[in-house]
Design an enzyme around this catalytic site. Structure first.
Site, PDB file in Angstrom:
ATOM      1  N   GLN A 163       7.578  -9.605   8.104  1.00 30.99           N
ATOM      2  CA  GLN A 163       8.813  -9.236   7.413  1.00 30.99           C
ATOM      3  C   GLN A 163       9.463  -7.976   7.994  1.00 30.99           C
ATOM      4  O   GLN A 163      10.465  -7.501   7.479  1.00 30.99           O
ATOM      5  CB  GLN A 163       8.571  -9.065   5.912  1.00 30.99           C
ATOM      6  CG  GLN A 163       7.797  -7.827   5.528  1.00 30.99           C
ATOM      7  CD  GLN A 163       7.424  -7.847   4.055  1.00 30.99           C
ATOM      8  OE1 GLN A 163       6.653  -8.689   3.614  1.00 30.99           O
ATOM      9  NE2 GLN A 163       7.994  -6.935   3.285  1.00 30.99           N
ATOM     10  N   HIS A 209       4.234   1.499  -8.085  1.00 28.50           N
ATOM     11  CA  HIS A 209       3.251   0.408  -7.991  1.00 28.50           C
ATOM     12  C   HIS A 209       2.348   0.400  -9.223  1.00 28.50           C
ATOM     13  O   HIS A 209       2.039  -0.655  -9.781  1.00 28.50           O
ATOM     14  CB  HIS A 209       2.356   0.590  -6.754  1.00 28.50           C
ATOM     15  CG  HIS A 209       3.086   0.523  -5.442  1.00 28.50           C
ATOM     16  ND1 HIS A 209       3.209   1.596  -4.602  1.00 28.50           N
ATOM     17  CD2 HIS A 209       3.711  -0.516  -4.815  1.00 28.50           C
ATOM     18  CE1 HIS A 209       3.874   1.238  -3.515  1.00 28.50           C
ATOM     19  NE2 HIS A 209       4.194  -0.023  -3.615  1.00 28.50           N
ATOM     20  N   LEU A 247       0.372   3.614  -2.124  1.00 27.43           N
ATOM     21  CA  LEU A 247       0.734   3.408  -3.527  1.00 27.43           C
ATOM     22  C   LEU A 247       1.247   4.671  -4.205  1.00 27.43           C
ATOM     23  O   LEU A 247       0.839   5.786  -3.883  1.00 27.43           O
ATOM     24  CB  LEU A 247      -0.483   2.865  -4.289  1.00 27.43           C
ATOM     25  CG  LEU A 247      -1.057   1.550  -3.761  1.00 27.43           C
ATOM     26  CD1 LEU A 247      -2.251   1.108  -4.603  1.00 27.43           C
ATOM     27  CD2 LEU A 247       0.006   0.442  -3.726  1.00 27.43           C
ATOM     28  N   GLY A 271       0.801  -1.223   0.000  1.00 26.11           N
ATOM     29  CA  GLY A 271       0.000   0.000   0.000  1.00 26.11           C
ATOM     30  C   GLY A 271       0.833   1.272   0.000  1.00 26.11           C
ATOM     31  O   GLY A 271       2.015   1.240  -0.306  1.00 26.11           O
TER      32      GLY A 271
HETATM   33  P1  AMP Z   1       6.000  -2.452  -1.613  1.00 28.91           P
HETATM   34  O1  AMP Z   1       4.617  -1.906  -1.508  1.00 28.91           O
HETATM   35  O2  AMP Z   1       7.063  -1.452  -1.280  1.00 28.91           O
HETATM   36  O3  AMP Z   1       6.167  -3.768  -0.914  1.00 28.91           O
HETATM   37  O4  AMP Z   1       6.236  -2.752  -3.151  1.00 28.91           O
HETATM   38  C1  AMP Z   1       5.365  -3.573  -3.886  1.00 28.91           C
HETATM   39  C2  AMP Z   1       5.978  -3.838  -5.237  1.00 28.91           C
HETATM   40  O5  AMP Z   1       6.189  -2.588  -5.917  1.00 28.91           O
HETATM   41  C3  AMP Z   1       7.375  -4.513  -5.151  1.00 28.91           C
HETATM   42  O6  AMP Z   1       7.468  -5.480  -6.185  1.00 28.91           O
HETATM   43  C4  AMP Z   1       8.308  -3.356  -5.375  1.00 28.91           C
HETATM   44  O7  AMP Z   1       9.554  -3.743  -5.909  1.00 28.91           O
HETATM   45  C5  AMP Z   1       7.532  -2.507  -6.363  1.00 28.91           C
HETATM   46  N1  AMP Z   1       7.998  -1.127  -6.332  1.00 28.91           N
HETATM   47  C6  AMP Z   1       8.112  -0.328  -5.243  1.00 28.91           C
HETATM   48  N2  AMP Z   1       8.649   0.853  -5.590  1.00 28.91           N
HETATM   49  C7  AMP Z   1       8.885   0.810  -6.925  1.00 28.91           C
HETATM   50  C8  AMP Z   1       9.426   1.726  -7.877  1.00 28.91           C
HETATM   51  N3  AMP Z   1       9.865   2.936  -7.519  1.00 28.91           N
HETATM   52  N4  AMP Z   1       9.512   1.331  -9.160  1.00 28.91           N
HETATM   53  C9  AMP Z   1       9.079   0.093  -9.541  1.00 28.91           C
HETATM   54  N5  AMP Z   1       8.562  -0.809  -8.696  1.00 28.91           N
HETATM   55  C10 AMP Z   1       8.461  -0.466  -7.405  1.00 28.91           C
END
Ligand code: AMP
Length: 289
Positions: free
Chosen positions: A61, A37, A33, A31
């Protein structure tokens, strides 16, 4: 967009869609977002028929309780963003749905040294919790394709290894890092930074690019890492680690020679927020191989 909170309801809907021949793409998130995302959502929409996004701040985690408590939660805004991107399904379960009493979700997989370096060294237990929740969510969603960001390079590599070890028939699609205009990799944690620091945070991407410009077969990697640590430790920034690793094994390397795929990964603290970033130094074409 349909919103599901219960595992059973989501599973019924997905099973029904699959019976109709639809392919399922899955984007797990925690989230808060942002465009990073949403780029994953769009990628999933392009290659699958039904895109499922999950929002779940997974307690197992977080090795740092304070980090879990402070993790940004912006559900209303997230729902608006996902609806406007025309995401098909949002799964937003409570902890008890993901980890019901009596269900064993512990994983017995050996990530060997992959999970012991970098994030694994500084966030003990983090990857066990991450793999546990990703596997549980995959059990629930049973997607054809899983979309993850290169922003979390080590996480993505460990999930790839998990899919292989568990022989799960799921295609992992790695998606490029989305950055703010001045280079800071987008992250939910960026919300906790002051405007001033956010604007100065280009030092992180600039250091990665500097590193890439210095890479040649004869490069003294130890020296480059130590200069990068200095560049990233100018108040209020404080580097936790800068590592140059083999992009497949994630093991630190001491020379470029003999390595086709090389990535620089780092973690930096600023205003009590921990930021991670990375850049492929060699072998960009191997990122999706
Ligand atoms: P998180 O909500 O931080 O656990 O991220 C969820 C997914 O979004 C994971 O696969 C992250 O690697 C991806 N993600 C987070 N930030 C970025 C970004 N700046 N660019 C591309 N993917 C991202």
């Amino acid at each position: 967009m349909l919103i599901f909170k219960r595992v059973k309801d989501l599973q019924l809907y997905i099973a029904d869609s699959k019976k109709k021949g639809l392919s399922v793409g899955f984007v797990p998130t925690m989230g808060a977002l942002h465009q990073g995302h949403l780029s994953l959502i769009n990628r999933s929409k392009k290659s699958t028929d039904l895109t499922v996004c999950s929002i779940f701040v997974n307690p197992t985690q977080f090795n740092d309780k304070e980090d879990l408590k402070k993790y940004p939660r912006t559900t209303e805004a997230d729902i608006r963003l996902l609806s406007s991107e025309e995401c098909d399904i949002l799964f937003i379960p409570e902890v008890e749905e993901v980890y019901p009493p009596g269900l064993s979700t512990e994983l017995d997989i050996n990530f060997s040294k992959m999970a012991q370096v970098m994030e694994g060294e500084f966030r003990p237990g983090h990857f066990d919790g991450m793999a546990q929740v990703v596997n549980r969510l995959l059990d629930i969603v049973l997607p054809n394709e899983l979309f993850m960001g290169q922003k979390d390079f080590q996480q993505m590599s460990i999930v790839r290894s998990m899919l292989l070890q568990l022989k799960r028939p799921i295609k992992l699609i790695s998606c490029a890092i989305i950055r703010e205009d001045h280079g800071l990799a987008m992250s939910s944690r960026n919300r906790r930074l002051s405007e001033k620091v956010r604007n100065n945070a280009s030092v992180i991407f600039n250091t990665l690019k500097w590193m890439k410009s210095k890479i040649e077969d004869e490069a003294d990697l130890k020296k480059l890492k130590s200069i990068a640590m200095e560049k990233l430790s100018v108040e209020p920034f404080k580097a936790e680690y800068v590592e140059i690793c083999d992009g497949d094994t994630l093991q630190p390397i001491t020379t470029m020679a003999g390595h086709e795929f090389v990535v620089c990964c780092l973690a930096v603290w600023v205003e009590k927020v921990r930021l991670i970033d990375n850049l492929v130094l060699k072998g960009d074409h191997l990122l999706n191989a």
